[in-house]
Motif scaffolding. Sequence first.
Motif, PDB file in Angstrom:
ATOM      1  N   ASP A 147       0.731  -1.205  -0.045  1.00  0.00           N
ATOM      2  CA  ASP A 147       0.110   0.000  -0.008  1.00  0.00           C
ATOM      3  C   ASP A 147       0.981   1.385  -0.051  1.00  0.00           C
ATOM      4  O   ASP A 147       0.499   2.200  -0.820  1.00  0.00           O
ATOM      5  CB  ASP A 147      -0.912   0.206   1.231  1.00  0.00           C
ATOM      6  CG  ASP A 147      -1.910  -1.158   0.930  1.00  0.00           C
ATOM      7  OD1 ASP A 147      -2.184  -1.467  -0.029  1.00  0.00           O
ATOM      8  OD2 ASP A 147      -2.723  -1.166   1.916  1.00  0.00           O
ATOM      9  N   GLY A 213      -5.931   2.850   2.751  1.00  0.00           N
ATOM     10  CA  GLY A 213      -5.584   1.432   2.360  1.00  0.00           C
ATOM     11  C   GLY A 213      -5.703   0.565   3.596  1.00  0.00           C
ATOM     12  O   GLY A 213      -4.884   0.942   4.551  1.00  0.00           O
ATOM     13  N   THR A 215      -5.728  -3.345   5.677  1.00  0.00           N
ATOM     14  CA  THR A 215      -5.633  -5.011   5.725  1.00  0.00           C
ATOM     15  C   THR A 215      -5.886  -5.432   6.924  1.00  0.00           C
ATOM     16  O   THR A 215      -5.046  -5.022   7.920  1.00  0.00           O
ATOM     17  CB  THR A 215      -4.396  -5.430   5.287  1.00  0.00           C
ATOM     18  OG1 THR A 215      -4.280  -4.983   3.826  1.00  0.00           O
ATOM     19  CG2 THR A 215      -4.323  -7.180   5.050  1.00  0.00           C
ATOM     20  N   HIS A 238      -9.965   1.247   0.602  1.00  0.00           N
ATOM     21  CA  HIS A 238      -9.618   0.110  -0.379  1.00  0.00           C
ATOM     22  C   HIS A 238      -9.202  -0.829   0.740  1.00  0.00           C
ATOM     23  O   HIS A 238      -7.954  -0.841   1.303  1.00  0.00           O
ATOM     24  CB  HIS A 238      -8.389   0.405  -1.212  1.00  0.00           C
ATOM     25  CG  HIS A 238      -8.609   1.434  -2.401  1.00  0.00           C
ATOM     26  ND1 HIS A 238      -9.683   1.029  -3.547  1.00  0.00           N
ATOM     27  CD2 HIS A 238      -8.122   2.628  -2.564  1.00  0.00           C
ATOM     28  CE1 HIS A 238      -9.644   2.232  -4.063  1.00  0.00           C
ATOM     29  NE2 HIS A 238      -9.043   2.849  -3.820  1.00  0.00           N
ATOM     30  N   GLU A 240      -8.972  -4.692   2.692  1.00  0.00           N
ATOM     31  CA  GLU A 240      -9.010  -6.255   2.593  1.00  0.00           C
ATOM     32  C   GLU A 240      -9.502  -6.777   3.871  1.00  0.00           C
ATOM     33  O   GLU A 240      -8.787  -6.441   5.046  1.00  0.00           O
ATOM     34  CB  GLU A 240      -7.599  -6.688   2.189  1.00  0.00           C
ATOM     35  CG  GLU A 240      -7.535  -8.062   2.007  1.00  0.00           C
ATOM     36  CD  GLU A 240      -5.954  -8.571   1.756  1.00  0.00           C
ATOM     37  OE1 GLU A 240      -5.791  -9.811   2.362  1.00  0.00           O
ATOM     38  OE2 GLU A 240      -5.312  -7.681   1.188  1.00  0.00           O
ATOM     39  N   THR A 455     -12.526  -7.638  -0.241  1.00  0.00           N
ATOM     40  CA  THR A 455     -12.107  -6.341  -0.414  1.00  0.00           C
ATOM     41  C   THR A 455     -13.396  -5.166  -0.595  1.00  0.00           C
ATOM     42  O   THR A 455     -14.474  -5.717  -0.931  1.00  0.00           O
ATOM     43  CB  THR A 455     -11.100  -5.914  -1.745  1.00  0.00           C
ATOM     44  OG1 THR A 455     -11.772  -6.549  -2.713  1.00  0.00           O
ATOM     45  CG2 THR A 455      -9.805  -6.641  -1.524  1.00  0.00           C
ATOM     46  N   SER A 461      -4.287  -5.087  -4.234  1.00  0.00           N
ATOM     47  CA  SER A 461      -3.256  -4.532  -3.354  1.00  0.00           C
ATOM     48  C   SER A 461      -1.724  -4.977  -3.673  1.00  0.00           C
ATOM     49  O   SER A 461      -0.957  -4.457  -3.222  1.00  0.00           O
ATOM     50  CB  SER A 461      -3.794  -4.847  -1.879  1.00  0.00           C
ATOM     51  OG  SER A 461      -3.728  -6.031  -1.801  1.00  0.00           O
ATOM     52  N   ALA A 466      -1.777  -1.975  -8.653  1.00  0.00           N
ATOM     53  CA  ALA A 466      -2.066  -1.522  -7.496  1.00  0.00           C
ATOM     54  C   ALA A 466      -1.938   0.029  -7.162  1.00  0.00           C
ATOM     55  O   ALA A 466      -2.756   0.701  -6.603  1.00  0.00           O
ATOM     56  CB  ALA A 466      -1.307  -2.044  -6.288  1.00  0.00           C
ATOM     57  N   ARG A 469      -5.067   2.598  -7.685  1.00  0.00           N
ATOM     58  CA  ARG A 469      -6.089   3.131  -6.276  1.00  0.00           C
ATOM     59  C   ARG A 469      -5.862   4.479  -6.003  1.00  0.00           C
ATOM     60  O   ARG A 469      -6.771   5.181  -5.419  1.00  0.00           O
ATOM     61  CB  ARG A 469      -5.908   2.133  -5.182  1.00  0.00           C
ATOM     62  CG  ARG A 469      -6.315   0.710  -5.547  1.00  0.00           C
ATOM     63  CD  ARG A 469      -5.853  -0.012  -4.285  1.00  0.00           C
ATOM     64  NE  ARG A 469      -4.108  -0.188  -4.066  1.00  0.00           N
ATOM     65  CZ  ARG A 469      -3.666  -0.691  -2.882  1.00  0.00           C
ATOM     66  NH1 ARG A 469      -4.428  -1.277  -1.967  1.00  0.00           N
ATOM     67  NH2 ARG A 469      -2.227  -0.652  -3.027  1.00  0.00           N
TER      68      ARG A 469
END
Length: 501
Positions: A147, A213, A215, A238, A240, A455, A461, A466, A469
């Motif tokens: 990211d 971003g 995760t 964005h 995950e 996601t 990602s 990627a 984004r």
Amino acid sequence: MWSVDPRTGKRRERVTDEATPATVDAAVRAAHEALPALAERTRRAAFLREAATRLEAGGEDIIRVADEESALGIPRITGELGRTTAQLRAFADEIEDGGYLGVIIDHADPSLTPPRPDLRRYKVPLGVVAVYAASNFPLAFSVPGGDTASALAAGCPVVVKAHPDHPATSELCAAALRAAAVATGLPEDTVSVVHGFEAGVELVKHPLVAAAGFTGSVRGGRALYDAAAARPRPIPFHGELGSLNPVVVTPAAAAERAEEIGTGLGGSMTLGTGQFCVKPGLVLVPEGDDGDRMLGVLADSLRATAPGYLLDDRMRDAYLSGVAARGALDKVEVPVAAGVGDEDPRSVRPGLLTVSARELDGKHELLLEECFGPVTVAVRYGGEEDVDAVLGRLAGSLTATLHVASSEAQDGTGGAAAALLSRLTLLAGRVLVNGWPTGVAVAPAQHHGGPYPATTSTSTSVGATAVERWLRPVAYQDTPEPLLPPELRDANPLGLPRRVD
């Protein structure tokens, strides 16, 4: 913030204070001030390469500290550092190529109906990006991870909210990136790091943050996603969030190579103590002797797997309670019971649960949700209708895997295997045949994303795309050549790949 050793549960050292709202505000404003300096593509590319070099130079300390904070093991962290530096260099190459800018030029044509004006389109950076580091990848999905690298490649400064499981690793990596920025003529605050739960909330709300971003978990990611959407000026988020990563084994595949599939599944689901976002969490296995043989090999593989450590006590407790709750459901069998290690109660053993597809009803929804750790659910099916029924109940995943026999792999007539592959494509962003999803190659064609909750967007990602984004398109109409950005001028002074007329 304290650094904690998951092998012992003891604090290692005090790393830093949790960020206050004022600290977050200062970090975001300093990053925003760095935005103009990132406009020069050659400097950005040099910065990413210098960052990779400095991470490698400090690799011995980074690897040691990351292992002490994550218990993922020196070999795993060493490989992750290599992946991280390769990722940074790959984005540097992408910057220099310039194809990601998507330059399109349509010269004026008054003969068309309607007449076409002169139009020139490319992509510009969004602004400051907030990155929320992952727990299970202290390097590749954290401070210096994908990211961050892709946002910097796009020309966006970054403020990273460090994960509490590896604060010392985060500070070491941040120091390397900030030093690399200064060495290549960029402001130190091109990249900065903040710590603490409240810092993450403040970050997504800050008016100068243009995108985020994330995760992590469904619960945490959804809360931030909703906050990003509820802002007076909503921003792209964005995220995950969670992934079951279903696997379907055809009857012919089980007959042809039951042992191979059982062994491979055992290795994939226990890799990194089951703490990969692409761990296969649900496997559809045919009823009968061949399916029994496959699951027998899998069970033997799991019993022979040494206990491992989860990233922190919260994840360890969630794993143990999650497996217990699933195993207590009606009609669920437990061929291999998960639990704590015999010699070290802080470690955990892998587990295997099985259930018949025909018994899978509304009371078994828990089996269709991700359980973070080394466990998988085997659903025994009798025919295609069982497979369709189970797949029809699944949410989106990062991956879906199909295991077929040699004859099915060669069937180009649109048979059952092709239909299954099409069915799985509806569920995931990466579809595999006769392989295992753990291990995500960093390549231009890679896609690491999927339908919600895998996601929250259609982007990836991992891989070169990627970078998209963190960009937005802008079209210039009838703009005199001297006023155009160099990327859009007819002479193409930067030598960019473009589509013209």
